[in-house]
Write an enzyme that holds these catalytic residues in place. Structure first.
Site, PDB file in Angstrom:
ATOM      1  N   LYS A 162     -42.273 -42.365 -53.962  1.00 20.22           N
ATOM      2  CA  LYS A 162     -41.080 -42.430 -53.118  1.00 20.22           C
ATOM      3  C   LYS A 162     -39.803 -42.214 -53.920  1.00 20.22           C
ATOM      4  CE  LYS A 162     -43.059 -45.115 -49.393  1.00 20.22           C
ATOM      5  NZ  LYS A 162     -43.012 -46.262 -48.509  1.00 20.22           N
ATOM      6  N   LYS A 166     -51.693 -37.308 -46.921  1.00 19.77           N
ATOM      7  CA  LYS A 166     -51.797 -38.253 -45.798  1.00 19.77           C
ATOM      8  C   LYS A 166     -50.694 -37.966 -44.782  1.00 19.77           C
ATOM      9  CE  LYS A 166     -48.763 -42.072 -47.050  1.00 19.77           C
ATOM     10  NZ  LYS A 166     -48.479 -43.479 -47.007  1.00 19.77           N
ATOM     11  N   LYS A 172     -44.525 -40.413 -42.502  1.00 19.73           N
ATOM     12  CA  LYS A 172     -43.233 -40.152 -41.871  1.00 19.73           C
ATOM     13  C   LYS A 172     -42.310 -39.393 -42.807  1.00 19.73           C
ATOM     14  CE  LYS A 172     -41.253 -44.680 -42.930  1.00 19.73           C
ATOM     15  NZ  LYS A 172     -42.360 -45.538 -43.348  1.00 19.73           N
TER      16      LYS A 172
HETATM   17  N1  AQP Z   1     -51.900 -41.496 -42.941  1.00 16.52           N
HETATM   18  C1  AQP Z   1     -52.270 -42.771 -42.817  1.00 16.52           C
HETATM   19  N2  AQP Z   1     -53.574 -43.080 -42.617  1.00 16.52           N
HETATM   20  C2  AQP Z   1     -53.969 -44.375 -42.479  1.00 16.52           C
HETATM   21  N3  AQP Z   1     -53.112 -45.414 -42.532  1.00 16.52           N
HETATM   22  C3  AQP Z   1     -51.796 -45.160 -42.733  1.00 16.52           C
HETATM   23  N4  AQP Z   1     -50.708 -45.960 -42.819  1.00 16.52           N
HETATM   24  C4  AQP Z   1     -49.616 -45.179 -43.016  1.00 16.52           C
HETATM   25  N5  AQP Z   1     -49.967 -43.893 -43.067  1.00 16.52           N
HETATM   26  C5  AQP Z   1     -51.314 -43.821 -42.884  1.00 16.52           C
HETATM   27  C6  AQP Z   1     -50.747 -47.405 -42.686  1.00 16.52           C
HETATM   28  O1  AQP Z   1     -49.802 -47.797 -41.712  1.00 16.52           O
HETATM   29  C7  AQP Z   1     -49.377 -49.135 -41.989  1.00 16.52           C
HETATM   30  C8  AQP Z   1     -47.914 -49.259 -41.780  1.00 16.52           C
HETATM   31  O2  AQP Z   1     -47.219 -48.392 -42.624  1.00 16.52           O
HETATM   32  P1  AQP Z   1     -45.685 -48.641 -42.878  1.00 16.52           P
HETATM   33  O3  AQP Z   1     -44.930 -48.473 -41.636  1.00 16.52           O
HETATM   34  O4  AQP Z   1     -45.501 -49.886 -43.605  1.00 16.52           O
HETATM   35  O5  AQP Z   1     -45.203 -47.534 -43.738  1.00 16.52           O
HETATM   36  P2  AQP Z   1     -45.672 -46.499 -44.665  1.00 16.52           P
HETATM   37  O6  AQP Z   1     -46.916 -46.749 -45.393  1.00 16.52           O
HETATM   38  O7  AQP Z   1     -44.441 -46.398 -45.462  1.00 16.52           O
HETATM   39  O8  AQP Z   1     -45.851 -45.307 -43.603  1.00 16.52           O
HETATM   40  P3  AQP Z   1     -45.792 -43.843 -44.047  1.00 16.52           P
HETATM   41  O9  AQP Z   1     -45.672 -42.926 -42.926  1.00 16.52           O
HETATM   42  O10 AQP Z   1     -46.901 -43.624 -44.975  1.00 16.52           O
HETATM   43  O11 AQP Z   1     -44.424 -43.848 -44.732  1.00 16.52           O
HETATM   44  P4  AQP Z   1     -43.909 -43.186 -46.024  1.00 16.52           P
HETATM   45  O12 AQP Z   1     -43.523 -41.834 -45.588  1.00 16.52           O
HETATM   46  O13 AQP Z   1     -42.729 -44.041 -46.352  1.00 16.52           O
HETATM   47  O14 AQP Z   1     -45.022 -43.221 -47.012  1.00 16.52           O
HETATM   48  C9  AQP Z   1     -49.816 -49.439 -43.407  1.00 16.52           C
HETATM   49  O15 AQP Z   1     -50.907 -50.340 -43.349  1.00 16.52           O
HETATM   50  C10 AQP Z   1     -50.283 -48.123 -43.943  1.00 16.52           C
HETATM   51  O16 AQP Z   1     -51.354 -48.266 -44.842  1.00 16.52           O
END
Ligand code: AQP
Length: 332
Positions: free
Chosen positions: A112, A195, A198
């Protein structure tokens, strides 16, 4: 009943399919068998700049989506992280227990911060896994339902809990990750090597649950597969098709093997058209239910306040014990 704790960020407005299949779906199932604590992690969201008005709206929106997904406040404790000040308090204690090098090894921070430029990344983003440690330990959680990307943070949680227990006496339950193999990682529809996320996905590769169902169906129909035509689950050779099969299987409760059989001799087009339909059937009522909760913010806020109250009774007890064990002088 064993206890589970998990959280989701309110940042992007809509949850994406990875959030839902990787985490939220399991939350819904676990509220039946576990003493479950689930929260909207607004303190994690502010590790990157947020517009105050949007953050407030997105926090309600996240809670509304969790309810729409099937969380039942009678069966679980649903709250907003910042409503329970013990998270920040235990977060500080955990910061003081974490090695700088140890925190530097967290791959999510590396990814990040690389994206943002190292100079722009905040100290909050750097220590966000440590706040997550506090989130989990406050509730003495046995299990933490998350996606694969969170495994390293659960490892850190275990290490810090053991360290604290070793130094100051048995205080924290050692939690285990709860990660379902099939949905541990949902991949980007346009680039099945990464993966669904967002921040990293392009709009075409990312399915936001609250988007127009027609646009969602179109994204599914134009998902990247491969030049072969056989519908077979093989994550190495056929990552795109395998991703579609995982999504299809989980949303419909059909075994992947049965899907392989169903589509034997049929092309990718048939699979995608059917999955697009499955997706529309899933997101349409989800959107309606989310809107219903949003239309009644007073009830939503009252429900979250009640959740926070329940959460605080547990969190306050753990924090008081932690302070005491460490020798912080109680305020009389
Ligand atoms: N692609 C994914 N497959 C399975 N699980 C996922 N999670 C996120 N992406 C995938 C799971 O969603 C939960 C909540 O995530 P979060 O809102 O805390 O944020 P995150 O991990 O920051 O979501 P993103 O989209 O992956 O954000 P960025 O872009 O910031 O990296 C978690 O349990 C996560 O494992």
């Amino acid at each position: 009943r064993p206890r589970v704790l998990s959280g989701i960020q309110p940042t992007a407005g809509s949850f994406h399919l990875g959030n839902y299949l990787g985490a939220v779906r399991q939350w819904v199932a676990l509220q039946e068998s576990h003493d479950a604590f689930y929260m909207v992690v607004d303190l994690h969201a502010i590790t990157v700049p947020q517009d105050p008005k949007e953050l407030r709206a997105n926090t309600r929106l996240a809670a509304a989506q969790l309810l729409a997904a099937g969380l039942d406040p009678e069966r679980c404790t649903l709250f907003v992280q910042s409503h329970v000040p013990e998270h920040a308090q235990l977060g500080w204690i955990m910061n003081c227990l974490t090695g700088f090098g140890e925190a530097s090894r967290m791959t999510q921070f590396k990814d990040k911060s690389a994206k943002q430029g190292a100079d722009r990344a905040t100290v909050g983003l750097f220590t966000y896994p440590v706040l997550q440690v506090a989130d989990i330990l406050l509730y003495q959680a046995n299990q933490v339902p998350v996606g694969e990307d969170q495994r390293q943070h659960i490892e850190l949680t275990r290490d810090l809990a053991e360290r604290f227990n070793g130094r100051y006496g048995q205080t924290f339950t050692i939690p285990a990750p709860y990660i379902l193999k099939e949905t541990a990682k949902i991949y980007d529809l346009q680039d099945p090597a990464i993966k669904m996320s967002k921040s990293a996905s392009t709009p075409k590769g990312l399915i936001n649950l609250l988007d127009d169902p027609k646009a969602t169906a179109k994204k599914v129909r134009s998902a990247v597969t491969d030049t072969d035509t056989v519908i077979r689950y093989d994550t190495e050779k056929k990552p795109g098709v395998s991703n579609l099969l995982s999504i299809y299987s989980t949303l419909t409760g059909t075994a992947v093997q049965d899907l392989e059989q169903k589509y034997e001799g049929k092309g990718y087009g048939a699979l995608k058209t059917d999955l697009a339909e499955v997706m529309v059937e899933f997101v349409t009522p989800f959107r309606t239910r989310t809107q219903e909760y949003l239309d009644d913010p007073e009830t939503l806020d009252a429900l979250l306040a009640k959740g926070a109250e329940k959460a605080r009774t547990v969190a306050a007890e753990t924090l008081a014990q932690t302070y005491d064990r460490m020798g912080l002088l109680p305020a009389k």
